[in-house]
Design a protein around this motif. Structure first.
Motif, PDB file in Angstrom:
ATOM      1  N   SER A 215       0.844  -1.106   0.127  1.00  0.00           N
ATOM      2  CA  SER A 215      -0.018  -0.083   0.023  1.00  0.00           C
ATOM      3  C   SER A 215       0.768   1.242  -0.187  1.00  0.00           C
ATOM      4  CB  SER A 215      -0.854  -0.102   1.239  1.00  0.00           C
ATOM      5  OG  SER A 215      -0.182   0.026   2.453  1.00  0.00           O
ATOM      6  N   THR A 216       0.164   2.371  -0.312  1.00  0.00           N
ATOM      7  CA  THR A 216       0.799   3.719  -0.245  1.00  0.00           C
ATOM      8  C   THR A 216      -0.067   4.552   0.534  1.00  0.00           C
ATOM      9  OG1 THR A 216       2.237   3.317  -2.182  1.00  0.00           O
ATOM     10  CG2 THR A 216       1.925   5.660  -1.570  1.00  0.00           C
ATOM     11  N   VAL A 217       0.388   5.341   1.382  1.00  0.00           N
ATOM     12  CA  VAL A 217      -0.271   6.062   2.103  1.00  0.00           C
ATOM     13  C   VAL A 217       0.389   7.536   2.188  1.00  0.00           C
ATOM     14  CG1 VAL A 217      -1.220   6.789   4.789  1.00  0.00           C
ATOM     15  CG2 VAL A 217      -0.911   4.507   3.908  1.00  0.00           C
ATOM     16  N   VAL A 218      -0.511   8.422   2.174  1.00  0.00           N
ATOM     17  CA  VAL A 218      -0.047  10.029   2.117  1.00  0.00           C
ATOM     18  C   VAL A 218      -0.630  10.766   3.234  1.00  0.00           C
ATOM     19  CG1 VAL A 218       0.145   9.820  -0.250  1.00  0.00           C
ATOM     20  CG2 VAL A 218      -1.858  10.916   0.644  1.00  0.00           C
ATOM     21  N   GLY A 219       0.099  11.986   3.384  1.00  0.00           N
ATOM     22  CA  GLY A 219      -0.332  12.718   4.473  1.00  0.00           C
ATOM     23  C   GLY A 219       0.047  14.208   4.475  1.00  0.00           C
ATOM     24  N   PRO A 220      -0.516  15.141   4.927  1.00  0.00           N
ATOM     25  CA  PRO A 220      -0.235  16.721   4.768  1.00  0.00           C
ATOM     26  C   PRO A 220       0.725  17.204   5.567  1.00  0.00           C
ATOM     27  CG  PRO A 220      -2.108  16.371   6.200  1.00  0.00           C
ATOM     28  CD  PRO A 220      -1.872  15.061   5.817  1.00  0.00           C
ATOM     29  N   THR A 221       1.391  16.187   6.565  1.00  0.00           N
ATOM     30  CA  THR A 221       2.458  16.212   7.259  1.00  0.00           C
ATOM     31  C   THR A 221       3.160  14.885   7.307  1.00  0.00           C
ATOM     32  OG1 THR A 221       1.647  16.004   9.249  1.00  0.00           O
ATOM     33  CG2 THR A 221       1.553  18.166   8.548  1.00  0.00           C
ATOM     34  N   LEU A 222       4.453  14.767   7.586  1.00  0.00           N
ATOM     35  CA  LEU A 222       5.258  13.830   7.614  1.00  0.00           C
ATOM     36  C   LEU A 222       4.690  12.908   8.967  1.00  0.00           C
ATOM     37  CD1 LEU A 222       7.638  11.653   7.022  1.00  0.00           C
ATOM     38  CD2 LEU A 222       9.143  12.997   8.408  1.00  0.00           C
ATOM     39  N   LYS A 223       4.360  13.528  10.054  1.00  0.00           N
ATOM     40  CA  LYS A 223       4.040  12.969  11.126  1.00  0.00           C
ATOM     41  C   LYS A 223       2.638  12.325  10.915  1.00  0.00           C
ATOM     42  CE  LYS A 223       6.497  15.891  14.189  1.00  0.00           C
ATOM     43  NZ  LYS A 223       6.384  16.930  15.300  1.00  0.00           N
ATOM     44  N   GLN A 224       1.736  12.904   9.962  1.00  0.00           N
ATOM     45  CA  GLN A 224       0.322  12.278   9.683  1.00  0.00           C
ATOM     46  C   GLN A 224       0.513  11.335   8.926  1.00  0.00           C
ATOM     47  OE1 GLN A 224      -1.358  16.554   9.243  1.00  0.00           O
ATOM     48  NE2 GLN A 224      -3.055  15.532   9.549  1.00  0.00           N
ATOM     49  N   ALA A 225       1.477  11.370   7.918  1.00  0.00           N
ATOM     50  CA  ALA A 225       1.683  10.016   6.965  1.00  0.00           C
ATOM     51  C   ALA A 225       2.205   9.142   7.850  1.00  0.00           C
ATOM     52  CB  ALA A 225       2.745  10.650   6.038  1.00  0.00           C
ATOM     53  N   VAL A 226       2.930   9.076   8.669  1.00  0.00           N
ATOM     54  CA  VAL A 226       3.457   8.019   9.614  1.00  0.00           C
ATOM     55  C   VAL A 226       2.343   7.408  10.548  1.00  0.00           C
ATOM     56  CG1 VAL A 226       4.800   7.391  11.551  1.00  0.00           C
ATOM     57  CG2 VAL A 226       5.732   8.571   9.582  1.00  0.00           C
ATOM     58  N   TYR A 227       1.517   8.135  11.016  1.00  0.00           N
ATOM     59  CA  TYR A 227       0.205   7.856  11.832  1.00  0.00           C
ATOM     60  C   TYR A 227      -0.620   7.156  10.911  1.00  0.00           C
ATOM     61  CZ  TYR A 227      -4.233   8.569  13.734  1.00  0.00           C
ATOM     62  OH  TYR A 227      -5.527   8.241  14.339  1.00  0.00           O
ATOM     63  N   ARG A 228      -0.846   7.635   9.639  1.00  0.00           N
ATOM     64  CA  ARG A 228      -1.773   6.779   8.816  1.00  0.00           C
ATOM     65  C   ARG A 228      -1.202   5.546   8.353  1.00  0.00           C
ATOM     66  NH1 ARG A 228      -3.826  12.168   5.358  1.00  0.00           N
ATOM     67  NH2 ARG A 228      -5.214  12.946   6.811  1.00  0.00           N
ATOM     68  N   ALA A 229       0.040   5.526   8.227  1.00  0.00           N
ATOM     69  CA  ALA A 229       0.445   4.063   7.823  1.00  0.00           C
ATOM     70  C   ALA A 229       0.378   3.226   8.958  1.00  0.00           C
ATOM     71  CB  ALA A 229       1.950   4.298   7.275  1.00  0.00           C
ATOM     72  N   VAL A 230       0.753   3.688   9.970  1.00  0.00           N
ATOM     73  CA  VAL A 230       0.617   2.695  11.456  1.00  0.00           C
ATOM     74  C   VAL A 230      -0.689   2.238  11.561  1.00  0.00           C
ATOM     75  CG1 VAL A 230       0.762   2.723  14.004  1.00  0.00           C
ATOM     76  CG2 VAL A 230       2.499   3.647  12.460  1.00  0.00           C
TER      77      VAL A 230
END
Length: 244
Positions: A176-191
């Motif tokens: 999968s590939t997950v994106v976010g408006p910040t790096l921290k949110q992208a990591v949160y969403r991947a987890v």
């Protein structure tokens, strides 16, 4: 290792990107494979990504800066990730995206190959999944005999098109590939993409699943205002694990 001779990025973003790699490894989202990038915070048409290596071993000096075509702008003597085109083409298509995580998390992959079960948010921590994640079928863009990897800009653009305006896309038989408006949110969403996959797989053994409605999912996005709480916790845990 000393810092790479980056063109624009701030030291704070570099360190956050290192921590992001370690967090994703420590939380079981990536293993020896997978990668996380961040858009350059001083030049929006560049992005930062580690050289070709295991995420859990990344340090500041391993970070390479790329243009959106996937060309390395520093560290040209080092091997780079083959699938850097995932990042360049999504950043090109989505000016709102500031960070991207690509993984092969084992709980998510089954949802990429069982197309009768749409991957939708099952708990309030996963509202970013919205109406659910579409499945990218690489055969449509690359024919019947690819190795499922995003090896060039053409396949990267096809993946970006499949992602559309969503926050996550599944990749059939790949991850999968997950994106976010910040790096921290992208990591949160991947987890929490991994968490959601485990919850849904467990729930399906019991019976039909009651997913979040789109309205509930949108309302649940408010939890991401508390992003520092999980980020600081995960960062401390990842750093402690590296000192053992």
């Amino acid at each position: 290792m000393s810092a790479s001779p980056l063109v624009n990025a701030s030291p704070e973003l570099l360190q956050d990107l290192v921590d992001a790699n370690h967090i994703l490894f420590n939380e079981g989202v990536v293993d020896a494979f997978g990668h996380v990038s961040a858009r350059d915070d001083r030049r929006s048409d560049h992005f930062l990504l580690a050289r070709n290596m295991a995420p859990g071993s990344v340090e500041v000096g391993d970070i390479v800066e790329f243009d959106l075509d996937g060309k390395a702008l520093n560290g040209e003597d080092r091997r780079v990730y083959l699938e850097r085109f995932i990042h360049g083409e999504i950043y090109r298509a989505r000016p709102d995206v500031m960070a991207i995580v690509h993984s092969h998390s084992p709980s998510v992959v089954p949802f990429s190959i069982v197309k009768s079960v749409r991957f939708k948010p099952a708990c309030h921590m996963c509202g970013f999944l919205g109406h659910g994640a579409d499945i990218f079928e690489i055969r449509d863009a690359g024919g019947p005999a690819t190795d499922l990897l995003i090896r060039d800009q053409h396949l990267g653009k096809a993946l970006a098109d499949s992602l559309g305006s969503s926050n996550a896309v599944l990749m059939r038989g790949h991850g999968s590939t997950v994106v976010g408006p910040t790096l921290k949110q992208a990591v949160y969403r991947a987890v929490y993409t991994e968490v959601n996959a485990k919850l849904v797989a467990d729930a399906l053994r019991l019976g039909p699943v009651e997913y979040l409605s789109l309205e509930e999912a949108n309302a649940a996005l408010a939890i991401e205002k508390e992003i520092e709480r999980p980020w600081q916790f995960w960062k401390a845990a990842a750093r402690a694990a590296r000192t053992k």
